[in-house]
Design a protein around this motif. Structure first.
Motif, short mmCIF file in Angstrom:
data_model
loop_
_atom_site.label_atom_id
_atom_site.label_comp_id
_atom_site.label_asym_id
_atom_site.label_seq_id
_atom_site.Cartn_x
_atom_site.Cartn_y
_atom_site.Cartn_z
N TYR A 172 40.03 51.11 31.17
CA TYR A 172 39.52 52.39 31.20
C TYR A 172 39.77 53.03 32.62
O TYR A 172 40.07 54.28 33.00
N PHE A 173 39.20 52.27 33.67
CA PHE A 173 39.11 52.64 34.92
C PHE A 173 40.43 52.53 35.67
O PHE A 173 40.72 53.19 36.66
N SER A 174 41.24 51.40 35.41
CA SER A 174 42.54 51.05 35.89
C SER A 174 43.32 52.35 36.43
O SER A 174 43.96 52.31 37.55
N PRO A 175 43.83 53.04 35.27
CA PRO A 175 44.65 54.13 35.68
C PRO A 175 44.24 55.22 36.61
O PRO A 175 44.44 55.79 37.74
N LEU A 176 42.52 55.51 36.62
CA LEU A 176 41.91 56.35 37.61
C LEU A 176 42.00 55.65 38.95
O LEU A 176 42.08 56.55 40.01
N VAL A 177 41.90 54.47 39.16
CA VAL A 177 41.79 53.79 40.43
C VAL A 177 43.16 53.93 40.93
O VAL A 177 43.28 53.90 42.11
N GLU B 172 44.08 55.38 44.48
CA GLU B 172 44.85 54.35 45.62
C GLU B 172 46.14 55.25 45.91
O GLU B 172 46.46 55.36 47.19
N ASP B 173 46.97 55.53 45.31
CA ASP B 173 48.02 56.38 45.35
C ASP B 173 47.89 57.36 46.31
O ASP B 173 48.68 57.82 47.21
N SER B 174 46.84 58.41 45.90
CA SER B 174 46.51 59.40 46.88
C SER B 174 46.09 58.98 48.31
O SER B 174 46.51 59.63 49.54
N LEU B 175 45.34 58.09 48.62
CA LEU B 175 44.89 57.60 49.73
C LEU B 175 46.14 56.90 50.30
O LEU B 175 46.07 57.06 51.92
#
Length: 196
Positions: A49-54, A58-61
């Motif tokens: 569940y969390f992997s795509p959100l994370v 990370e992409d934004s950062l």
């Protein structure tokens, strides 16, 4: 761009892949999930569940941008020990209105971390991403979460009867709100100083 906020010995950081094991372990506990409509979950389900959100965070950062997904890991700054996680989830069709969420591991209860997490979300929402409203909710029996929101300035709005079915038990949903104009400018400055 800032990615970590510290208050005393507590740090809030954007959630990254390295945090998922601790979050998944916490959300597999029946005690932590007692009043939540989700969980306890198998650890692998939480990671999925969390992997795509994370990944989105990370992409934004990597692009030095504030993430659209506002999920934070809470840790003891001195040891790195996990305390829990907190988040601001956008409410559809209402830019600037977010649902708050915080889960504290049961090994860290009764230490004030829930209130600290809620205050951090108030700071982040109103000082960093310029939200206009925060919405909070909890099961009617969850007096701990209710007290956390009230301490952070939230006002009770209503009770939605038989809102969640958890296992075989129905829970009423208590709704709370905090508008940016409810928070004195001096308090916003204080929060900006506290979460350095």
């Amino acid at each position: 761009m800032k990615t970590k906020w510290i208050k005393d010995d507590i740090s809030f950081s954007y959630c990254v892949e390295a945090d998922l094991k601790d979050i998944a372990s916490m959300l597999s506990k029946e005690s932590v999930c007692k009043y939540m409509f989700f969980g306890p979950n198998k650890e692998e389900d939480t990671v999925v569940y969390f992997s795509p959100l994370v990944k989105s965070i990370e992409d934004s950062l990597k692009e030095d941008k504030i993430p659209d997904c506002h999920i934070f890991s809470i840790r003891k700054n001195s040891t790195g020990e996990s305390i829990g996680q907190c988040a601001l989830l956008p409410i559809e069709f209402t830019n600037g209105n977010y649902l708050i969420g915080y889960q504290i591991d049961d090994t860290q209860w009764k230490k004030g971390y829930g209130t600290t997490a809620c205050d951090f979300l108030v700071h982040y929402a109103f000082n960093v991403i310029d939200a206009f409203r925060l919405t909070g909710d909890c099961a009617r029996d969850n007096s701990g979460s209710e007290k956390v929101m009230i301490r952070s300035g939230f006002q009770s709005e209503c009770i939605q009867r038989k809102y969640w079915l958890v296992g075989e038990k129905y829970f009423d949903r208590m709704l709370f709100s905090l508008l940016k104009e409810d928070v004195p400018e001096s308090r916003l400055k204080e929060l900006n100083y506290i979460y350095r």
